[in-house]
Design an enzyme around this catalytic site. Structure first.
Site, mmCIF file in Angstrom:
data_model
loop_
_atom_site.group_PDB
_atom_site.id
_atom_site.type_symbol
_atom_site.label_atom_id
_atom_site.label_comp_id
_atom_site.label_asym_id
_atom_site.label_seq_id
_atom_site.Cartn_x
_atom_site.Cartn_y
_atom_site.Cartn_z
ATOM 1 N N PHE A 188 0.842 -0.820 0.231
ATOM 2 C CA PHE A 188 -0.100 0.320 0.211
ATOM 3 C C PHE A 188 0.800 1.041 0.203
ATOM 4 O O PHE A 188 1.742 1.383 0.922
ATOM 5 C CB PHE A 188 -0.386 0.036 1.293
ATOM 6 C CG PHE A 188 -1.933 1.157 1.302
ATOM 7 C CD1 PHE A 188 -2.846 1.409 1.112
ATOM 8 C CD2 PHE A 188 -1.127 2.197 2.929
ATOM 9 C CE1 PHE A 188 -3.758 2.014 1.395
ATOM 10 C CE2 PHE A 188 -1.779 2.999 2.562
ATOM 11 C CZ PHE A 188 -3.650 3.137 2.455
ATOM 12 N N THR B 42 2.140 6.941 2.034
ATOM 13 C CA THR B 42 3.709 8.005 2.421
ATOM 14 C C THR B 42 4.969 8.308 1.234
ATOM 15 O O THR B 42 4.683 7.459 0.974
ATOM 16 C CB THR B 42 3.963 7.278 3.437
ATOM 17 O OG1 THR B 42 2.731 6.824 4.737
ATOM 18 C CG2 THR B 42 4.768 8.252 4.210
ATOM 19 N N GLU B 43 4.569 9.809 1.291
ATOM 20 C CA GLU B 43 5.571 10.053 0.581
ATOM 21 C C GLU B 43 6.646 11.216 1.559
ATOM 22 O O GLU B 43 6.301 11.673 2.159
ATOM 23 C CB GLU B 43 5.187 10.833 -0.297
ATOM 24 C CG GLU B 43 4.211 10.593 -1.472
ATOM 25 C CD GLU B 43 3.626 11.482 -1.877
ATOM 26 O OE1 GLU B 43 3.688 12.248 -2.371
ATOM 27 O OE2 GLU B 43 2.499 11.008 -3.248
ATOM 28 N N ILE C 33 7.336 1.938 2.373
ATOM 29 C CA ILE C 33 6.643 1.135 1.626
ATOM 30 C C ILE C 33 6.622 -0.516 2.440
ATOM 31 O O ILE C 33 7.383 -0.792 1.723
ATOM 32 C CB ILE C 33 5.882 1.077 0.557
ATOM 33 C CG1 ILE C 33 6.013 2.616 -0.045
ATOM 34 C CG2 ILE C 33 5.042 0.553 0.107
ATOM 35 C CD1 ILE C 33 4.963 3.567 0.751
ATOM 36 N N THR C 34 5.856 -0.977 3.375
ATOM 37 C CA THR C 34 6.458 -2.633 4.008
ATOM 38 C C THR C 34 6.134 -3.625 2.374
ATOM 39 O O THR C 34 4.553 -3.298 2.019
ATOM 40 C CB THR C 34 5.418 -2.117 5.005
ATOM 41 O OG1 THR C 34 5.197 -1.500 6.178
ATOM 42 C CG2 THR C 34 5.032 -3.672 5.600
ATOM 43 N N GLN D 54 11.302 -3.556 32.448
ATOM 44 C CA GLN D 54 12.092 -2.955 34.130
ATOM 45 C C GLN D 54 11.916 -4.326 34.394
ATOM 46 O O GLN D 54 12.595 -4.457 35.351
ATOM 47 C CB GLN D 54 10.718 -2.751 34.291
ATOM 48 C CG GLN D 54 11.639 -1.864 36.149
ATOM 49 C CD GLN D 54 12.461 -0.283 35.463
ATOM 50 O OE1 GLN D 54 12.626 -0.523 34.213
ATOM 51 N NE2 GLN D 54 13.055 -0.144 36.188
ATOM 52 N N ILE D 55 10.655 -5.042 34.779
ATOM 53 C CA ILE D 55 10.665 -6.549 35.307
ATOM 54 C C ILE D 55 11.569 -7.643 35.348
ATOM 55 O O ILE D 55 12.267 -8.286 36.256
ATOM 56 C CB ILE D 55 8.984 -7.625 35.229
ATOM 57 C CG1 ILE D 55 8.743 -6.428 35.981
ATOM 58 C CG2 ILE D 55 9.883 -8.503 35.785
ATOM 59 C CD1 ILE D 55 7.175 -7.334 35.213
ATOM 60 N N GLY E 82 14.937 -6.536 34.936
ATOM 61 C CA GLY E 82 16.323 -5.508 35.254
ATOM 62 C C GLY E 82 17.015 -5.598 33.799
ATOM 63 O O GLY E 82 17.071 -5.807 32.800
ATOM 64 N N GLU F 253 0.219 3.564 10.446
ATOM 65 C CA GLU F 253 -1.246 3.367 9.956
ATOM 66 C C GLU F 253 -1.645 4.692 10.995
ATOM 67 O O GLU F 253 -2.521 4.085 11.813
ATOM 68 C CB GLU F 253 -1.733 1.910 9.605
ATOM 69 C CG GLU F 253 -1.480 0.940 9.100
ATOM 70 C CD GLU F 253 -1.971 0.075 9.107
ATOM 71 O OE1 GLU F 253 -2.858 0.054 9.391
ATOM 72 O OE2 GLU F 253 -1.330 -0.851 8.462
HETATM 73 C C1 LIG Z 1 8.133 0.873 9.429
HETATM 74 C C2 LIG Z 1 7.620 1.595 8.557
HETATM 75 C C3 LIG Z 1 6.638 1.019 7.940
HETATM 76 C C4 LIG Z 1 5.822 2.036 6.794
HETATM 77 N N1 LIG Z 1 5.020 1.024 5.661
HETATM 78 C C5 LIG Z 1 3.997 2.192 5.574
HETATM 79 C C6 LIG Z 1 3.055 1.619 4.169
HETATM 80 O O1 LIG Z 1 3.722 0.252 3.837
HETATM 81 N N2 LIG Z 1 2.710 2.158 4.069
HETATM 82 C C7 LIG Z 1 2.710 3.703 3.072
HETATM 83 O O2 LIG Z 1 2.015 4.344 2.934
HETATM 84 N N3 LIG Z 1 3.321 4.240 4.767
HETATM 85 C C8 LIG Z 1 3.695 3.493 5.519
HETATM 86 N N4 LIG Z 1 4.666 3.974 6.653
HETATM 87 C C9 LIG Z 1 4.912 5.478 6.836
HETATM 88 C C10 LIG Z 1 3.884 5.751 8.099
HETATM 89 O O3 LIG Z 1 2.391 5.135 7.975
HETATM 90 C C11 LIG Z 1 3.956 7.217 8.226
HETATM 91 O O4 LIG Z 1 5.603 7.478 8.878
HETATM 92 C C12 LIG Z 1 3.836 7.685 9.531
HETATM 93 O O5 LIG Z 1 2.245 7.954 8.685
HETATM 94 C C13 LIG Z 1 3.578 8.552 10.403
HETATM 95 O O6 LIG Z 1 4.303 9.734 8.848
HETATM 96 P P1 LIG Z 1 5.741 10.882 8.766
HETATM 97 O O7 LIG Z 1 6.839 9.843 9.311
HETATM 98 O O8 LIG Z 1 5.387 11.351 7.784
HETATM 99 O O9 LIG Z 1 5.487 11.495 10.382
HETATM 100 P P2 LIG Z 1 5.175 12.796 10.012
HETATM 101 O O10 LIG Z 1 3.820 13.023 9.751
HETATM 102 O O11 LIG Z 1 6.484 14.165 9.221
HETATM 103 O O12 LIG Z 1 5.185 13.076 12.307
HETATM 104 C C14 LIG Z 1 6.488 13.741 12.789
HETATM 105 C C15 LIG Z 1 5.364 13.677 13.678
HETATM 106 O O13 LIG Z 1 4.640 15.166 14.069
HETATM 107 C C16 LIG Z 1 3.268 15.076 14.374
HETATM 108 N N5 LIG Z 1 2.261 15.609 13.533
HETATM 109 C C17 LIG Z 1 2.795 15.515 12.133
HETATM 110 N N6 LIG Z 1 1.165 15.613 12.616
HETATM 111 C C18 LIG Z 1 0.101 16.465 13.317
HETATM 112 C C19 LIG Z 1 -0.619 16.920 13.566
HETATM 113 N N7 LIG Z 1 -1.717 17.985 13.258
HETATM 114 N N8 LIG Z 1 -0.527 17.199 15.446
HETATM 115 C C20 LIG Z 1 0.184 16.607 15.874
HETATM 116 N N9 LIG Z 1 1.079 16.211 15.573
HETATM 117 C C21 LIG Z 1 1.156 15.770 14.525
HETATM 118 C C22 LIG Z 1 3.412 13.130 13.989
HETATM 119 O O14 LIG Z 1 2.265 12.127 15.041
HETATM 120 C C23 LIG Z 1 4.193 13.145 14.563
HETATM 121 O O15 LIG Z 1 4.689 12.924 16.020
HETATM 122 C C24 LIG Z 1 5.410 3.388 7.346
HETATM 123 C C25 LIG Z 1 6.496 3.776 8.206
HETATM 124 C C26 LIG Z 1 7.340 2.402 8.959
HETATM 125 C C27 LIG Z 1 8.260 3.612 10.339
#
Ligand SMILES: Cc1cc2nc3c(=O)[nH]c(=O)nc-3n(C[C@H](O)[C@H](O)[C@H](O)COP(=O)(O)OP(=O)(O)OC[C@H]3O[C@@H](n4cnc5c(N)ncnc54)[C@H](O)[C@@H]3O)c2cc1C
Length: 392
Positions: free
Chosen positions: A122, A125-126, A156-157, A342-343, A345, A369
């Site tokens: 899926f 994300t970009e 992308i997983t 923690q448990i 140690g 997600e």
């Molecule tokens: C191992 C892994 C597997 C993944 N697999 C997939 C996949 O298969 N397909 C896919 O499409 N994506 C995938 N992702 C992407 C994942 O869904 C995103 O990393 C995630 O949605 C967060 O986006 P970001 O990393 O750009 O963080 P950012 O959006 O940059 O967020 C950074 C911080 O800001 C906070 N933040 C952002 N907006 C707000 C707001 N409005 N208010 C308060 N706080 C906010 C966030 O909560 C976070 O703490 C994967 C990510 C990882 C790490």
């Protein structure tokens, strides 16, 4: 789409045995080799796990959400990498096609996804569009009978081993936000589609993520999911509602394993002349793990029931329910992993004890997600629009 109780009980017992006898003994191997052994992947295919959420008419097991979460509870009790092998096929990779795809798209792709012959990912994300997914920039421009895709998808997983992707791309550059986004089925072998090197991650060794790059990739217009432009963001959000309940179940399953491991350790580790389990401060940590685990399991089961009901009658509260459920369960398993370390140690910091691995692995659940913050926003917005979720 529900199995009869006996058939489902047999399947769950089979999965439970498979996890205990085949997967748990191979956890260290996966950690060392950063890969799930091929023979175990083959066994997962034989069990039908790649197609558990896909209806029988398309070659899957056709489990309801209420049933699927029980399988997730079992898979949560071992290393995360095992579930990830089929996780995108069961959830985010296939469900867009099932929920909003045309009959022809379902018949073409779902049987191959269900059998595990085709791995699907899926791609939402970009690099510059994570939490704010509606700002995505990957473009899909209609050119004759094809769309031409350009852009980069990140993290992308299963992308390194994928045979295809459901890709969210902007078909209407003049319409910012969600309304200009459409979803496509993009086979991996489409000229112009390539993947980056596998990402190096904190945990979940054996799972694979990477960039997916579209460079003038032409996909037939018939690969537009649902055959209608502009609905792709809605499709993605519906897929995520479902995925969030699945991940919450996984979190609860892992918390159960962590409680078991922490309890066993506390019963055998002796200090001050007695098992540390006799100390009430240790018992308090275990009690918190137990109480929160029971709450999460109950919440996940309730959310799954609501999900199944929403397929018969749309439920405006469902996105809130799914978000609240993932938010609570994934934060809960983070606390459980912390207490388990923690448990243990100092041993809890050592790789030879499994809790160290789980501590790293579960960290991801609060990020993908929908981060915990985004889930809070979904619940907050839902409360403003629809009011509190009605009692069951
Ligand atoms: C191992 C892994 C597997 C993944 N697999 C997939 C996949 O298969 N397909 C896919 O499409 N994506 C995938 N992702 C992407 C994942 O869904 C995103 O990393 C995630 O949605 C967060 O986006 P970001 O990393 O750009 O963080 P950012 O959006 O940059 O967020 C950074 C911080 O800001 C906070 N933040 C952002 N907006 C707000 C707001 N409005 N208010 C308060 N706080 C906010 C966030 O909560 C976070 O703490 C994967 C990510 C990882 C790490």
């Amino acid at each position: 789409m529900t199995l009869d109780p006996e058939t489902f009980a047999a399947l769950r017992n089979q999965v439970r045995r498979f996890v205990a006898e085949r997967l748990v003994p191979n956890e260290d191997r996966v950690e060392q080799e950063d890969a799930v052994p091929a023979e175990l992947v083959a066994e997962m295919k034989d069990l039908g796990l790649f197609g558990m959420s896909i209806p029988e008419e398309y070659g899957g097991l056709g489990l309801s959400m209420v049933e699927e979460i029980e399988v997730c509870f079992e898979f949560g009790q071992t290393a995360a990498a095992f579930r990830s092998v089929f996780g995108t096929n069961v959830g985010i990779g296939s469900q867009g096609i099932l929920i909003d795809g045309t009959e022809e798209q379902r018949r073409t792709w779902l049987p191959r996804i269900a059998s595990g012959e085709a791995i699907f990912s899926f791609a939402l994300t970009e690099p510059d569009a994570g939490s704010d997914a509606a700002s995505l920039q990957t473009s899909a421009v209609l050119d004759g009978d094809a769309y031409v895709l350009n852009g980069v998808k990140r993290y992308i997983t299963n992308a390194p081993r994928a045979h295809g992707f459901t890709v969210m791309a902007r078909t209407d550059p003049g319409t910012p936000g969600a309304a200009g986004i459409s979803a496509f089925i993009v086979p991996r072998d489409t000229p112009g589609v390539s993947v980056g090197p596998p990402d190096r991650k904190m945990g979940q060794r054996g799972t694979k993520t990477c960039d997916v790059i579209f460079d003038h990739a032409r996909v037939p217009a018939s690969n537009l999911i649902g055959g209608q432009p502009g609905i792709g963001f809605k499709t993605a959000m519906r897929v995520l509602d479902r995925g969030r309940i699945h991940i919450a179940a996984l979190a609860a399953g892992t918390a159960r394993r962590l409680l078991r491991d922490a309890l066993d350790y506390a019963a055998t580790r002796r200090q001050f002349g007695q098992p540390i389990l006799d100390f009430q401060l240790i018992q308090a940590m275990l009690a918190d793990m137990q109480a929160e685990l029971l709450a999460a399991e109950a919440m996940v089961r309730d959310a799954a029931r609501r999900y199944d009901a929403s397929r018969r009658k749309p439920d405006p509260h469902l996105p809130m329910v799914a978000a609240a459920c993932k938010y609570f369960a994934t934060e809960m398993v983070g606390r459980a992993a912390d207490r388990a370390v923690q448990i243990h140690g100092g041993a809890g910091y050592m790789s030879e004890y499994k809790v160290e691995r789980f501590y790293r692995d579960v960290r991801l659940l609060r990020l993908y997600e929908g981060t915990s913050q985004i889930l809070q926003l979904v619940v907050g917005r839902g409360l403003k629009t629809h009011g509190p979720v009605p009692a069951p």
